[in-house]
Design an enzyme around this catalytic site. Structure first.
Site, PDB file in Angstrom:
ATOM      1  N   CYS A 185      -2.857 -14.061  26.383  1.00  0.00           N
ATOM      2  CA  CYS A 185      -2.189 -14.561  27.597  1.00  0.00           C
ATOM      3  C   CYS A 185      -3.152 -15.329  28.501  1.00  0.00           C
ATOM      4  CB  CYS A 185      -1.571 -13.374  28.347  1.00  0.00           C
ATOM      5  SG  CYS A 185      -1.129 -13.719  30.052  1.00  0.00           S
ATOM      6  N   GLY A 186      -2.806 -16.588  28.800  1.00  0.00           N
ATOM      7  CA  GLY A 186      -3.637 -17.428  29.663  1.00  0.00           C
ATOM      8  C   GLY A 186      -3.797 -16.867  31.057  1.00  0.00           C
ATOM      9  N   HIS A 187      -2.697 -16.353  31.644  1.00  0.00           N
ATOM     10  CA  HIS A 187      -2.762 -15.775  32.994  1.00  0.00           C
ATOM     11  C   HIS A 187      -3.697 -14.560  33.012  1.00  0.00           C
ATOM     12  CE1 HIS A 187       0.307 -18.400  34.529  1.00  0.00           C
ATOM     13  NE2 HIS A 187       1.152 -18.038  33.587  1.00  0.00           N
ATOM     14  N   CYS A 188      -3.663 -13.774  31.932  1.00  0.00           N
ATOM     15  CA  CYS A 188      -4.534 -12.589  31.838  1.00  0.00           C
ATOM     16  C   CYS A 188      -6.000 -12.999  31.757  1.00  0.00           C
ATOM     17  CB  CYS A 188      -4.164 -11.754  30.608  1.00  0.00           C
ATOM     18  SG  CYS A 188      -2.442 -11.221  30.547  1.00  0.00           S
TER      19      CYS A 188
END
Length: 623
Positions: A185-188
């Site tokens: 996950c990019g946001h993570c």
């Protein structure tokens, strides 16, 4: 003739070989040029091709990731060159390098470069974030510290939780923040360094506030237990009981939020004067529990309820009999009341609940939420998200000012609204200062109405209805609300002008053409909702244009986009809660669009998504 033909073929072969040799030479030269480490003003220049090779055998390297157009980077450049000179003279010398992150996109993605300049120190190939001041003294000192042979990368302060240790750790903690994440996950990935920095700081407090993380893709049962459906999901646990985390997602925001959360959920009120001040000058609902002493079990139940709502309301409690007498309430009661300015003859002054009658904190929570708003409250930019999120919402705009000189005029118009609001309990009524909502009034077409008072209704589906500008009174407001209730009003649509030329590979959609293009039952439509300021949208733009070109000649398929900040989306099935949001609208099922998820946001991923759902669309048509 045969000899000439043979000679001609030989010459053609010879020329071809010369061209191939030349191309190979150029390719080899280009490849060597890319991997060569050059130097500019004492700073090494690294890129996607030479970075890993150069870093691999170095003990310590200072690296700046920059963008050529970045003003901060330009200002920092002379300072960085001085740092390079100083570290070059160190014993042993410490290399200083820079990476153009707009060109070295693989490196920028690998090291999650989200801003410029970003400074990192590489110790034996491992990245160490630098978040100190951008001065020669601070950076040189930190690099020398890291270059010390005895220096090692500190262990993570973030606790790793699994099924095996989750309950033990979480139930033992007075308070702990847990992140459920997915490795891909990019946001993570963007949250990870901020989360770790916050964990390091909070671990030094007394008492410490631990931060933890769970790989939700590996710990499936834990993710299921806490209804984790998106990443990252953050939850606060208090002695094993979970609460949603609604705070910031950067280092200092996380730290401040968790320190506040670690404090008591309710503030002790000791004097009548404190209560009087809240009633006289307060702007928000008053929630107070009346108790004999701090050992009462009802107090703990009240505190549990306060914890579930502490982000939205300010809670108080008292052990003072004088306060209880002043409020005319009994020990053991929960009181919800509004400041003097919001009280009226149409509603009770107090909303009481016997805490001992509550089966759980949910009963107390329900009581607070039920009576949190007065019959006609004051909607502001500060409270609209938490107080005025229930729709349909009737908003009356004028000059709202509760200061002494203007209070009478403010209450004059509010009383007219109260007279109508009492008859429509299913709707939320509010007043709002027209200057604070100039943009909203503009979207409603009421910004230059010329009227002292304007009215709008915002419904649950995001549609807006504006009352025709006219002299305001209770009767005209009542008629407007009644017409809304009967479905007689037409919504106001914020829309850009219809494009004069719309023959590009990607069709431009505005609110006025949404139905004509997106809801066209003869075509499958891929629609992107974007924001002009969104970095992800800007990165996607060239890919999306290539997608439009790829499918330009495909019959009954439209690739489209819409600026969701300049246009209302006229259909509530298409919601853009983040940018970019992409839907596939099948020709045979326009009211059930498919959201783009689970694919890479590149040409291949978008194409695969289209082909997959076009195939389903065709199959349904054939059936």
């Amino acid at each position: 003739m045969g000899a000439k033909r043979l000679w001609g073929r030989f010459l053609y072969f010879l020329l071809t070989m010369l061209v191939l040799v030349s191309c190979e030479s150029d390719t080899e030269e280009m490849s060597l040029d890319e991997t060569e480490v050059k130097e500019e003003n004492g700073v090494l220049v690294l890129n996607d091709a030479n970075f890993d090779t150069y870093i691999a055998d170095k003990d310590t390297v200072l690296v700046e990731f920059y963008a050529p157009w970045c003003g901060h980077c330009k200002q920092f450049a002379p300072e960085y060159e001085k740092i390079a000179q100083i570290l070059k003279e160190n014993v042993p010398p410490i290399p200083v390098a820079k990476v153009d992150a707009t060109e070295a996109t693989k490196l920028a993605e690998k090291y999650d470069i989200g801003g410029y300049p970003t400074i990192k120190i590489f110790k034996k190939g491992q990245s160490v974030d630098y978040d100190g001041s951008r001065t020669e003294t601070a950076i040189v000192a930190k690099v020398k510290e890291v270059s010390n042979p005895d220096w090692t990368i500190p262990p993570e302060a973030t606790i790793v939780l699994t099924e095996a240790n989750f309950d033990e750790v979480v139930e033992a903690a007075d308070i702990i923040l847990v992140e459920f994440y997915a490795p891909w996950c990019g946001h993570c990935k963007r949250l990870a360094p901020e989360y770790e920095k916050a964990a390091q700081e909070l671990s030094k407090r007394t008492p410490a506030i631990p931060l933890a993380k769970v790989d939700a893709t590996a710990e499936v049962e834990l993710a299921k237990r806490y209804s984790v459906t998106g990443y990252p999901t953050l939850k606060i646990f208090r002695k094993g009981k979970s609460y949603d985390y609604n705070g910031p997602r950067e280092k200092y925001g996380i730290i401040d939020f968790m320190i506040e959360q670690a404090g008591p959920p309710s503030t002790l009120v000791q004097t009548v004067k404190q209560v009087q001040e809240h009633l006289k000058d307060g702007t928000d609902v008053i929630v107070i529990g009346i108790f004999t002493d701090k050992h009462e079990k009802e107090l703990q139940l009240y505190q549990d309820a306060a914890n579930t709502l502490r982000d939205d309301f300010k809670f108080y409690h008292t052990f003072s009999s004088d306060v209880a007498s002043f409020l005319k309430v009994q020990i053991g009661q929960l009181l919800v009341m509004h400041p003097d300015r919001f009280q009226s003859k149409y509603e009770p002054k107090q909303h009481l609940f016997k805490i001992k009658d509550a089966k759980s904190e949910e009963d107390l929570k329900e009581h607070v939420l039920k009576h949190a708003l007065p019959l006609v409250g004051h909607r502001t930019k500060a409270n609209e998200a938490k107080r005025y999120n229930k729709h349909p919402l009737v908003v009356v705009y004028y000059t709202v000012d509760f200061s002494y000189d203007h209070r009478a005029a403010t209450q004059y118009w509010r009383n007219k609204v109260l007279d109508v609001a009492k008859d429509f309990p299913e709707y939320t009524f509010s007043i709002a200062n027209e200057d604070d909502y100039a943009s909203e009034l503009n979207d409603l077409g009421l910004d230059d109405s010329g009227e002292e008072v304007n009215v709008a209704i915002l419904d649950a589906n995001g549609k807006k209805y504006a009352k025709d500008p006219e002299e305001f009174d209770s009767d005209s407001l009542r008629e407007f609300v009644m017409n809304f209730k009967k479905g007689k009003l037409k919504p106001v649509l914020k829309s850009q002008p219809v494009p004069k030329n719309n023959k590009g590979p990607v069709k431009l959609v505005v609110a006025k053409t949404f139905e004509e293009i997106v809801l066209d039952k003869t075509s499958d439509v891929l629609i992107e909702f974007y924001a002009p300021w969104c970095g992800h949208c800007k990165s996607l733009e060239p890919v999306y244009n290539d997608l439009g070109k790829k499918y330009r000649s495909t019959p009954n398929l439209v690739i489209a986009k819409m600026d969701a900040t300049a246009n209302d989306i006229p259909n509530d099935k298409y919601k853009a809660e983040g940018f970019p949001t992409i839907y596939f609208a099948p020709r045979n099922k326009k009211q059930n669009p498919i959201k783009f998820e689970g694919h890479d946001r590149d040409l291949e991923g978008l194409s695969k998504f289209i082909e997959e759902h076009r195939a389903k669309s065709k199959t349904k048509e054939e059936l």
